[in-house]
Design a protein around this motif. Sequence first.
Motif, PDB file in Angstrom:
ATOM      1  N   PRO A  33       8.509   4.443  24.613  1.00 41.00           N
ATOM      2  CA  PRO A  33       8.977   4.648  25.994  1.00 41.00           C
ATOM      3  C   PRO A  33      10.088   5.689  26.090  1.00 41.00           C
ATOM      4  CG  PRO A  33       8.727   2.308  25.540  1.00 41.00           C
ATOM      5  CD  PRO A  33       8.563   3.015  24.243  1.00 41.00           C
ATOM      6  N   ALA A  34      11.069   5.601  25.197  1.00 39.65           N
ATOM      7  CA  ALA A  34      12.178   6.563  25.239  1.00 39.65           C
ATOM      8  C   ALA A  34      11.697   7.967  24.888  1.00 39.65           C
ATOM      9  CB  ALA A  34      13.281   6.127  24.278  1.00 39.65           C
ATOM     10  N   ALA A  35      10.789   8.075  23.918  1.00 34.62           N
ATOM     11  CA  ALA A  35      10.268   9.386  23.531  1.00 34.62           C
ATOM     12  C   ALA A  35       9.445  10.008  24.651  1.00 34.62           C
ATOM     13  CB  ALA A  35       9.428   9.264  22.262  1.00 34.62           C
ATOM     14  N   ALA A  36       8.660   9.199  25.344  1.00 32.36           N
ATOM     15  CA  ALA A  36       7.856   9.712  26.451  1.00 32.36           C
ATOM     16  C   ALA A  36       8.763  10.263  27.549  1.00 32.36           C
ATOM     17  CB  ALA A  36       6.950   8.617  27.001  1.00 32.36           C
ATOM     18  N   LEU A  76       9.619  11.300  19.320  1.00 23.45           N
ATOM     19  CA  LEU A  76       9.523   9.929  18.832  1.00 23.45           C
ATOM     20  C   LEU A  76      10.485   9.696  17.673  1.00 23.45           C
ATOM     21  CD1 LEU A  76       8.083   7.180  18.977  1.00 23.45           C
ATOM     22  CD2 LEU A  76       6.405   8.090  17.334  1.00 23.45           C
ATOM     23  N   ALA A  77      10.552  10.647  16.750  1.00 21.63           N
ATOM     24  CA  ALA A  77      11.462  10.503  15.615  1.00 21.63           C
ATOM     25  C   ALA A  77      12.912  10.435  16.074  1.00 21.63           C
ATOM     26  CB  ALA A  77      11.271  11.674  14.644  1.00 21.63           C
ATOM     27  N   ARG A  78      13.230  11.176  17.126  1.00 18.41           N
ATOM     28  CA  ARG A  78      14.609  11.192  17.621  1.00 18.41           C
ATOM     29  C   ARG A  78      14.923   9.935  18.427  1.00 18.41           C
ATOM     30  NH1 ARG A  78      14.371  15.610  20.307  1.00 18.41           N
ATOM     31  NH2 ARG A  78      15.171  16.960  18.671  1.00 18.41           N
ATOM     32  N   ALA A  79      13.989   9.522  19.293  1.00 18.87           N
ATOM     33  CA  ALA A  79      14.268   8.426  20.224  1.00 18.87           C
ATOM     34  C   ALA A  79      14.064   7.048  19.606  1.00 18.87           C
ATOM     35  CB  ALA A  79      13.400   8.575  21.470  1.00 18.87           C
TER      36      ALA A  79
END
Length: 383
Positions: A103-106, A96-99
Motif C-alpha cells: 500500500p505505501a509503495a503504491a 516497494l523496497a523503500r516503503a
Amino acid sequence: MAPDQFNIRHLAAMAAVVEQGSVSLGARQVNLTQPAVTQGIAKLEAQLGLPLFERQPGGMVPTDAAICLAPRVNAALRLIGSSRVTAAQVRAFVALARAGSYPAAAAEAGVTEPSLHRAVGDLALAMGYRLVDRRGRGLALTRQGAVLARRLRLALAELRSGLEDIADLKGQESGRIVVGAMPLSRARLLPRVITRFRDHFPQVDIHIFEGSHTELVGPLREGEVDMMIGALRDSSIGQDLTQKPLFEDRPTIIGRAGHPLAAGWDADALRRYPWILPPEGTPLRQLWRKMFEALGGALPPVPIECGSVMTIRQLLLGGDYLTLLSVDQLALELDVGMVIDIGPAPGSVSRIIGITTRADWRPTRLQRRFMEAVEAEVDALYS
C-alpha cells in the motif's frame, strides 16, 4: 524528467547504435527491428530535447549528447541485469523496497496496489528468482531481492547523472547534489562550502543528509547519496568505496564555562568527572581511549553516550561533564563563552577528515565542482 521514466529498451537501442555505428547493427545487438530502434531513438530525443545522432549517408554519427549519455546507460543496463526489465517494474520494486509494504509503495509510485503487485511479479519472472517473502502481515525482501534493489537504485543514480550531464550540455546549470554530512562537517566546513558553491551555481539544489558513518554508508553504496564528508575509516571500509583525505583534526577536551578544571588539570582530575561520548566503535570514542592510554590508568565513567552535538552542548551546560570534540563542532558556543576549551587531548589523538565516494562513481561536472569547493574551503580554513 525522472530517471525512471525512460523506456529501458530505447536506452539500450541508443547505446547499441553508439557502439555499432549503425541502426542495423545496433538493432541486431538488442534484438529489435530497425524501425523500432529508429522510433525509440526519436522518442528519446524528444524527451531529452536535443539530437542524439546526426543522420549521414555512412551511418548514424553520435552527437556529444549521445557520447555523454551512452556510458551512463551502459552502466545502468549492467546493473539492471536483464533486457526484459521495464521502467515500470524498476519504479515499482524500488518503491516497494523503500516503503516496505505494497500500500505505501503504491502511494509512493502513484499507481494502484494491484498494478504494483503485477509489476513486482513480472520483475521476478524477468529476473528468474523470488524478490519478496511474506512475513505475517508484512513482507521482507529476499537476499537476491535486496541485492537487486540496491542495483536498481544505483542504475537510477547513473541515469539521473546522465540527465544532469545532458542539462549541462544544454547550458542548464541545474540538478542536485546529495551530501552525507557526518558530525564534524556540519557546523563549519559544509555551510561555508555551500555558500561558496551557490554563489557560482545558484540553480543547483543541495540536499544534506545528516547521520553517522553507519547511517550514511548504506545510502552512499546505493547511489542515494553522492558523497560523505567526515571522519575517514580504516582500510577495512571495503574496496567499493574510495576515501580522499582533506585535513587532520585534533579534538580537544570541552566543558561548561566555569568548569572546575578550567584552571588546570592532570590525568587524575580528568577521571573524576563524567564524560559524554559517542558510542563504542566510533572514531571519537577510539581517540578518547587512546588519550587515556597515553595518560595511563583506568578509564573514567561514560554515563551518557550521545552523538548529537546539540544534545551534548545542552548537557555540558547543565553539569560538570566533559567531552572530546573538535573546536569546529562547538565554534559558536566557544566564541560566546557558553563552553570552554579545557585543553588539547594528550597523546597521538587525531583523526583524518575527508570525502568518501563509491569507487565506481563518475561525478557530473557540477559534482566535481562541489568537491573542488570543499577542497578550496579546507585550504582557506586549515592551511
